[in-house]
Write a protein that holds these residues in place. Structure first.
Motif, PDB file in Angstrom:
ATOM      1  N   ALA A 253       0.691  -1.205   0.080  1.00  0.00           N
ATOM      2  CA  ALA A 253       0.120   0.114  -0.063  1.00  0.00           C
ATOM      3  C   ALA A 253       0.881   1.333   0.124  1.00  0.00           C
ATOM      4  N   TYR A 254       2.025   1.201   0.735  1.00  0.00           N
ATOM      5  CA  TYR A 254       3.006   2.220   0.820  1.00  0.00           C
ATOM      6  C   TYR A 254       3.683   2.677  -0.569  1.00  0.00           C
ATOM      7  N   TYR A 255       3.942   1.622  -1.190  1.00  0.00           N
ATOM      8  CA  TYR A 255       4.859   1.662  -2.120  1.00  0.00           C
ATOM      9  C   TYR A 255       4.102   1.412  -3.468  1.00  0.00           C
ATOM     10  N   ILE A 256       3.061   1.088  -3.676  1.00  0.00           N
ATOM     11  CA  ILE A 256       2.388   0.868  -5.043  1.00  0.00           C
ATOM     12  C   ILE A 256       1.089   1.673  -4.812  1.00  0.00           C
ATOM     13  N   GLY A 257       0.335   1.522  -4.059  1.00  0.00           N
ATOM     14  CA  GLY A 257      -1.051   2.170  -3.814  1.00  0.00           C
ATOM     15  C   GLY A 257      -1.964   1.364  -3.086  1.00  0.00           C
ATOM     16  N   ARG A 258      -2.721   2.059  -2.509  1.00  0.00           N
ATOM     17  CA  ARG A 258      -3.924   1.498  -1.663  1.00  0.00           C
ATOM     18  C   ARG A 258      -4.686   0.571  -2.465  1.00  0.00           C
ATOM     19  N   TYR A 259      -5.322   0.634  -3.631  1.00  0.00           N
ATOM     20  CA  TYR A 259      -6.081   0.014  -4.294  1.00  0.00           C
ATOM     21  C   TYR A 259      -5.446  -1.478  -4.906  1.00  0.00           C
ATOM     22  N   ILE A 260      -4.399  -1.290  -4.856  1.00  0.00           N
ATOM     23  CA  ILE A 260      -3.891  -2.577  -5.422  1.00  0.00           C
ATOM     24  C   ILE A 260      -3.487  -3.635  -4.370  1.00  0.00           C
ATOM     25  N   THR A 261      -3.608  -3.603  -3.126  1.00  0.00           N
ATOM     26  CA  THR A 261      -3.303  -4.324  -1.964  1.00  0.00           C
ATOM     27  C   THR A 261      -4.167  -5.664  -2.147  1.00  0.00           C
ATOM     28  N   SER A 262      -5.487  -5.574  -2.609  1.00  0.00           N
ATOM     29  CA  SER A 262      -6.172  -6.970  -2.536  1.00  0.00           C
ATOM     30  C   SER A 262      -5.865  -7.746  -3.737  1.00  0.00           C
ATOM     31  N   ILE A 263      -5.325  -7.212  -4.538  1.00  0.00           N
ATOM     32  CA  ILE A 263      -4.787  -7.878  -5.820  1.00  0.00           C
ATOM     33  C   ILE A 263      -3.340  -8.687  -5.109  1.00  0.00           C
ATOM     34  N   VAL A 264      -2.765  -7.831  -4.449  1.00  0.00           N
ATOM     35  CA  VAL A 264      -1.614  -8.340  -4.001  1.00  0.00           C
ATOM     36  C   VAL A 264      -1.795  -9.674  -3.014  1.00  0.00           C
ATOM     37  N   LEU A 265      -2.833  -9.473  -1.983  1.00  0.00           N
ATOM     38  CA  LEU A 265      -3.099 -10.573  -1.181  1.00  0.00           C
ATOM     39  C   LEU A 265      -3.704 -11.703  -1.899  1.00  0.00           C
ATOM     40  N   LEU A 266      -4.650 -11.376  -2.940  1.00  0.00           N
ATOM     41  CA  LEU A 266      -4.781 -12.517  -3.872  1.00  0.00           C
ATOM     42  C   LEU A 266      -3.662 -13.224  -4.336  1.00  0.00           C
ATOM     43  N   GLY A 267      -2.684 -12.589  -4.894  1.00  0.00           N
ATOM     44  CA  GLY A 267      -1.482 -13.107  -5.316  1.00  0.00           C
ATOM     45  C   GLY A 267      -0.659 -13.796  -4.253  1.00  0.00           C
ATOM     46  N   ALA A 268      -0.621 -13.422  -2.968  1.00  0.00           N
ATOM     47  CA  ALA A 268       0.124 -14.111  -1.848  1.00  0.00           C
ATOM     48  C   ALA A 268      -0.699 -15.627  -1.573  1.00  0.00           C
ATOM     49  N   ALA A 269      -2.109 -15.388  -1.622  1.00  0.00           N
ATOM     50  CA  ALA A 269      -2.928 -16.727  -1.427  1.00  0.00           C
ATOM     51  C   ALA A 269      -2.789 -17.617  -2.397  1.00  0.00           C
ATOM     52  N   VAL A 270      -2.525 -17.234  -3.934  1.00  0.00           N
ATOM     53  CA  VAL A 270      -2.445 -18.252  -4.797  1.00  0.00           C
ATOM     54  C   VAL A 270      -0.947 -18.891  -5.031  1.00  0.00           C
ATOM     55  N   LEU A 271       0.121 -17.825  -4.704  1.00  0.00           N
ATOM     56  CA  LEU A 271       1.389 -18.359  -4.612  1.00  0.00           C
ATOM     57  C   LEU A 271       1.500 -19.600  -3.227  1.00  0.00           C
ATOM     58  N   THR A 272       0.825 -19.311  -2.312  1.00  0.00           N
ATOM     59  CA  THR A 272       0.658 -20.310  -1.221  1.00  0.00           C
ATOM     60  C   THR A 272       0.160 -21.595  -1.695  1.00  0.00           C
ATOM     61  N   ILE A 273      -0.939 -21.516  -2.348  1.00  0.00           N
ATOM     62  CA  ILE A 273      -1.605 -22.800  -2.907  1.00  0.00           C
ATOM     63  C   ILE A 273      -0.944 -23.415  -3.941  1.00  0.00           C
ATOM     64  N   LEU A 274      -0.129 -22.733  -4.572  1.00  0.00           N
ATOM     65  CA  LEU A 274       0.740 -23.296  -5.616  1.00  0.00           C
ATOM     66  C   LEU A 274       1.893 -24.015  -4.749  1.00  0.00           C
ATOM     67  N   VAL A 275       2.561 -23.170  -3.876  1.00  0.00           N
ATOM     68  CA  VAL A 275       3.871 -23.833  -3.244  1.00  0.00           C
ATOM     69  C   VAL A 275       3.811 -24.823  -2.115  1.00  0.00           C
ATOM     70  N   TRP A 276       2.829 -24.297  -1.250  1.00  0.00           N
ATOM     71  CA  TRP A 276       2.381 -25.263  -0.089  1.00  0.00           C
ATOM     72  C   TRP A 276       0.999 -25.417  -0.013  1.00  0.00           C
ATOM     73  N   PRO A 277       0.368 -26.443  -0.544  1.00  0.00           N
ATOM     74  CA  PRO A 277      -0.988 -26.399  -0.830  1.00  0.00           C
ATOM     75  C   PRO A 277      -1.544 -26.551   0.536  1.00  0.00           C
ATOM     76  N   ARG A 278      -0.847 -26.932   1.633  1.00  0.00           N
ATOM     77  CA  ARG A 278      -1.457 -26.992   3.135  1.00  0.00           C
ATOM     78  C   ARG A 278      -1.281 -25.773   3.782  1.00  0.00           C
ATOM     79  N   GLY A 279      -0.746 -24.641   3.373  1.00  0.00           N
ATOM     80  CA  GLY A 279      -0.448 -23.628   3.977  1.00  0.00           C
ATOM     81  C   GLY A 279       0.572 -23.488   4.828  1.00  0.00           C
ATOM     82  N   LEU A 280       1.037 -22.461   5.471  1.00  0.00           N
ATOM     83  CA  LEU A 280       2.363 -22.341   6.324  1.00  0.00           C
ATOM     84  C   LEU A 280       2.301 -23.495   7.385  1.00  0.00           C
ATOM     85  N   LEU A 281       1.053 -23.437   8.217  1.00  0.00           N
ATOM     86  CA  LEU A 281       1.465 -24.331   9.409  1.00  0.00           C
ATOM     87  C   LEU A 281       0.152 -25.460   9.341  1.00  0.00           C
TER      88      LEU A 281
END
Lengths: 286, 337
Positions: A253-281
């Motif tokens: 939000a600080y470096y890119i902009g407020r409105y992009i954050t939900s896309i960034v969070l979605l990206g984080a979730a997708v990345l997690t599903i692809l790399v660790w399907p069961r999540g961190l813990l």
């Protein structure tokens, strides 16, 4: 930069508190509660109405949390019963669809009765300096409540007999039943606890920014992302994922902009599903 | 769910009676094309409602292909439609391209994104739960993106689509026939898929995923196919909405404007059935019109409908009624014997 990260941690503790209620219900019943955010909004409106009615803030907050907990309990005792009788994919699907319907109903009722409703709890006081960064008192309070809730939940599941019973049901429902634990009772308690946590989220979120009547969808999606990243069913995972995502959110939000954050969070979730399907813990639950 | 009529349909296909499988589509097409002349061609208001019903029928056929046929709960119909609509609007407005380029690109983008979402969710056979989560998160992200990229999308005020067919919006009947053609084409595609080997794979993986996999059906691949085709349908419909209406804004493609309604009408008409989305859309148009003045109570009622239908009629309300009627009709001669 230090301030941005500290902001992210404050935000992330809120995320963690949000995610933990969602993740518990999934771990136990195999149900994703899509009405979760709406339950939080319901609690917020109850608190706001109670405060408008002259009830002191702390008492109003307790009433709101209890209202949310009862809503969770009511859901478990009525609509969720047919869901538990299903198994596998059907169970997940029916759970999603029914709770989605419930979400529409709650949102419809709230926006109909109180279209401009919002909860905002002002915590008076000068900003508190932490590591040289001044933080609003409301943020500090919200973080302290989230940390206390996290500690209480970890103690509950780690050290109390009932908490262990809950974990045994998560691991193996049939085995738990064989040693005399009632899965139905455990589920009802956890659903109520999850509702109460949603109510607590409403209270803490409104300490930093007003929580409006149409925030439910946003809250639900955030809770889903946090619980996926943390590992569905894991309490510690939800808080760890919450803090990590909070920092990611705050930095982007600080470096890119407020409105992009939900896309960034979605990206984080997708990345997690692809790399660790069961999540961190995530544990053995699929 | 389809186990009843399945053997007979297989029989007709094998016996070369493929044509018969399209009878329902032809019948529906005839009704759609004739009905304005005998009913509402004179009333602009009713025609507007009919256009909306067809638009939602088109969304619903796409959603039905994804969810009804392959059990992927896509909670981003509005966002996929918005991709189509906004691609059309942005390309014609900022790149000054002809409108059909925008429509084609919008359809392709929606198909690509839908396929990608499906790929993410099915890649590790994580199933329905991750499809729901990823698509729901995408819905939220898309709305935020529309609001955030104001220079492209016009933010919350929306944007006027250059080159839109104003005549379609004016006379209304033109818009009706446009969406009628779209719905009929989608139904034909749906039917073709149903009676081809793809449809057999869909039925197999929906009834029992593991068994289908063991029988050699590549479950992940067929899921992604369904998502690609269904998302293309949804994106095209969204693009054509932008083309015929001439104005788009974030609320037009919002979750509670599109996804809620599509879910309600598909649930009502019958999941996975050919004409269910169309029947659902028509009935829903009446219900929606009756509730037009009740504001937010509408959402409450839609939610209640979703809950009741999925609790009581898993296969959909219309199929349940049809089965009941069929059962009664069969019983009567039996009693007479």
């Amino acid at each position: 930069m230090k301030a941005v990260i500290l902001d992210g941690i404050v935000l992330g503790l809120g995320f963690g508190l949000l995610g933990v209620g969602m993740t518990l219900v999934y771990g136990l019943g195999g149900v994703l509660n899509l009405a979760y955010g709406e339950v939080a909004v319901l609690a917020a409106i109850v608190v706001a109405q109670a405060m408008a009615g002259g009830i002191p803030t702390a008492l109003a907050a307790v009433i709101g949390v209890l209202a949310a907990a009862s809503t969770g309990l009511l859901l478990d005792l009525t609509l969720m019963r047919p869901v538990y009788r299903q198994s596998g994919g059907n169970k997940v699907l029916l759970g999603l669809l029914l709770t989605l319907g419930v979400a529409f109903v709650i949102e419809g009722v709230l926006t109909w009765r109180d279209p401009l409703g919002a909860l905002s709890i002002n915590v008076a006081g000068k900003p508190i300096s932490i590591l040289g960064v001044p933080l609003a008192v409301g943020s500090v309070w919200a973080s302290v409540i989230a940390l206390a809730a996290a500690a209480a939940l970890l103690v509950f599941f780690g050290a109390t007999i009932f908490g262990r019973a809950v974990r045994s049901v998560i691991q193996d429902e049939l085995g738990a039943r064989l040693v005399g634990i009632s899965p139905a009772l455990v589920r009802a308690v956890i659903f109520a606890l999850s509702g109460g946590l949603a109510g607590l989220v409403a209270v803490t979120q409104s300490m930093t920014a007003p929580l409006t009547v149409n925030a439910g969808f946003n809250l639900t999606v955030t809770a889903l992302i946090v619980s996926v990243v943390g590992g569905l069913g894991s309490v510690a995972g939800a808080f760890l994922a919450g803090v990590l995502l909070g920092i990611v959110d705050s930095v982007s939000a600080y470096y890119i902009g407020r409105y992009i954050t939900s896309i960034v969070l979605l990206g984080a979730a997708v990345l997690t599903i692809l790399v660790w399907p069961r999540g961190l813990l995530g544990g053995g639950q699929g | 769910m389809t186990s009843g009529p399945l053997p007979r349909r297989l029989g007709t296909v094998v016996a070369g009676g493929r044509g018969r499988a399209f009878l329902p589509v032809v019948g529906a097409a005839a009704v759609i094309l004739v009905i304005p002349q005998i009913w509402f061609a004179g009333s602009e208001y009713t025609t507007g409602l009919a256009v909306q019903a067809l638009e939602f029928a088109a969304y619903a056929v796409g959603f039905n292909l994804i969810f009804g046929s392959t059990n992927q709960l896509f909670l981003c119909v509005g966002a996929l439609a918005g991709l189509g609509g906004y691609a059309t609007g942005i390309l014609s407005d900022h790149a000054s391209l002809p409108i059909w380029v925008g429509i084609a690109v919008g359809t392709a983008v929606a198909a690509g994104v839908g396929g990608l979402l499906s790929w993410i969710a099915v890649r590790r056979s994580l199933g329905v739960i991750f499809t729901g989560i990823v698509t729901l998160a995408f819905s939220l992200g898309f709305q935020d993106l529309l609001l955030g990229q104001e220079h492209l999308t016009g933010g919350s005020t929306g944007q006027v689509v250059n080159g839109a067919a104003v005549s379609l919006a004016d006379t209304r009947l033109g818009g009706y026939y446009l969406f009628a053609a779209v719905v009929i084409a989608f139904l034909v595609v749906f039917r073709v898929l149903q009676i081809s080997h793809v449809g057999w794979a869909f039925r197999a993986l929906r009834d029992d995923e593991t068994a289908a996999e063991l029988a050699g059906v590549n479950v992940a691949r067929y899921r992604i196919y369904a998502a690609l085709v269904g998302s293309a349908m949804i994106g095209l419909t969204g693009a054509l909405y932008a083309y015929s209406d001439g104005f788009i804004s974030p609320p037009v493609f919002a979750f509670d404007q599109i996804d809620v309604k599509v879910l309600v009408l598909v649930a009502f008409g019958g999941l996975g059935t050919l004409l269910g989305p169309l029947i659902g859309a028509v009935v829903f148009a009446f219900v929606d019109n009756a509730l037009v003045n009740s504001g937010q109570v509408r959402e409450l009622i839609y939610g209640a409908i979703v809950v009741v239908i999925f609790l009581s009629f898993r296969g959909g309300f219309v199929p349940a009624v049809v089965n009941l009627a069929g059962g009664l009709a069969r019983q009567r001669p039996a009693q007479g014997e």
